[in-house]
Scaffold this motif. Structure first.
Motif, mmCIF file in Angstrom:
data_model
loop_
_atom_site.group_PDB
_atom_site.id
_atom_site.type_symbol
_atom_site.label_atom_id
_atom_site.label_comp_id
_atom_site.label_asym_id
_atom_site.label_seq_id
_atom_site.Cartn_x
_atom_site.Cartn_y
_atom_site.Cartn_z
ATOM 1 N N PRO A 33 29.344 40.160 38.551
ATOM 2 C CA PRO A 33 30.330 40.446 37.916
ATOM 3 C C PRO A 33 31.528 39.737 37.629
ATOM 4 O O PRO A 33 31.987 38.693 38.673
ATOM 5 N N LEU A 34 32.213 39.137 36.525
ATOM 6 C CA LEU A 34 33.290 38.126 36.254
ATOM 7 C C LEU A 34 34.424 38.575 37.240
ATOM 8 O O LEU A 34 35.043 37.453 37.877
ATOM 9 N N ASP A 35 34.904 39.698 37.589
ATOM 10 C CA ASP A 35 36.008 40.239 38.240
ATOM 11 C C ASP A 35 36.210 39.687 39.647
ATOM 12 O O ASP A 35 36.820 39.241 40.264
ATOM 13 N N VAL A 36 34.546 40.065 40.168
ATOM 14 C CA VAL A 36 34.391 39.696 41.440
ATOM 15 C C VAL A 36 34.265 38.233 41.599
ATOM 16 O O VAL A 36 34.819 37.685 42.753
ATOM 17 N N PHE A 37 33.767 37.677 40.834
ATOM 18 C CA PHE A 37 33.646 35.955 40.870
ATOM 19 C C PHE A 37 35.138 35.353 40.907
ATOM 20 O O PHE A 37 35.583 34.572 41.570
ATOM 21 N N ALA A 38 35.694 35.652 39.955
ATOM 22 C CA ALA A 38 37.207 35.387 39.734
ATOM 23 C C ALA A 38 38.078 35.629 41.054
ATOM 24 O O ALA A 38 38.728 34.678 41.459
ATOM 25 N N ASP A 39 38.011 36.441 41.492
ATOM 26 C CA ASP A 39 38.612 37.021 42.763
ATOM 27 C C ASP A 39 38.298 35.928 43.821
ATOM 28 O O ASP A 39 39.046 35.642 44.669
ATOM 29 N N GLU A 40 36.919 35.776 43.986
ATOM 30 C CA GLU A 40 36.625 34.952 45.051
ATOM 31 C C GLU A 40 36.992 33.464 44.638
ATOM 32 O O GLU A 40 37.494 32.736 45.822
#
Length: 245
Positions: free
Chosen positions: A197-204
């Motif tokens: 998921p994009l949001d999970v990636f961007a947060d990491e």
């Protein structure tokens, strides 16, 4: 990279990973300028998020020069460049007609990266504590059979980044490589590659950027990044071979 107090230019930030990072950097306290080819999209994002924007086509050398001049005139304190722009296309290498896609991919992904660095590096070298973030891919390390030129350009960006970092040893410019795995974005029309998921990636990614790492490698990309070391390259290559068709 100081994610809370930087002035950042991200060409290729009108959607996907670029936009997600632009939003997070702005929310963290940084000033973010976004670039892209579609003026209507830039105008909408400026109105919605308050980004400064500049039109830029990284496949066009004159456009990159004009964009850099505009960004630096308005933001002389710019300290971070993220070379996010990229395209990804399926190619059948048995069909000579694939060459048009190959040329476009090289122009955008590889030459676009080089042009952007050429345009902004002289400025960054005059400033204290600056950063160039290049964007490669997990496919730089194990190619996706369906997208051979994309994978090759990302391998080239990885190599170019290493050489750039070494050339800048002793300067105040940090060189960081962001190598995403498959992520749920509209790249290739939003095809389902089983991406994270994009949001999970961007947060990491935000956490890793703040850590000062030379390579920003989220957990999902680790198997690709270290496939040669771990002896799993052929296994992963063959497992991915059917994707994208």
């Amino acid at each position: 990279m100081d994610t809370t107090n930087s002035t950042v230019f991200i060409p290729g930030a009108t959607s996907g990973i670029g936009l997600a990072l632009a939003q997070r950097l702005q929310a963290a306290g940084s000033t973010v300028v976004i670039g892209g080819r579609r003026q209507d999209r830039l105008d909408a994002l400026a109105a919605e998020h308050g980004f400064d924007t500049v039109a830029v086509d990284v496949a066009d050398a004159a456009s990159v020069r004009d964009a850099s001049a505009a960004v630096l005139e308005r933001h002389p304190d710019l300290d971070t460049l993220v070379t996010m722009s990229g395209i990804m296309r399926n190619e059948d290498l048995r069909d000579p007609g694939h060459i048009e896609d190959a040329v476009a991919t090289i122009e955008t992904n590889l030459l676009g990266t080089i042009r952007l660095i050429d345009a902004f590096l002289p400025h960054l070298l005059t400033r204290p504590t600056t950063t160039v973030v290049t964007v490669s891919s997990g496919l730089a390390f194990v190619p996706l059979t369906a997208t051979p030129t994309y994978s090759a350009t990302k391998a080239a960006v990885h190599s170019y980044t290493q050489a750039l970092r070494q050339q800048l040893v002793g300067s105040d410019v940090a060189v960081v490589e962001l190598a995403p795995p498959a992520v749920e974005t509209d790249l290739m029309g939003g095809q389902d590659f089983g991406g994270m998921p994009l949001d999970v990636f961007a947060d990491e990614v935000m956490t890793l950027l703040a850590s000062g790492a030379d390579e920003v490698l989220v957990e999902n990309v680790q198997p690709l990044r270290w496939a040669e070391r771990d002896g799993t390259h052929r296994q992963i290559l063959e497992a991915m071979a059917g994707r994208g068709h």
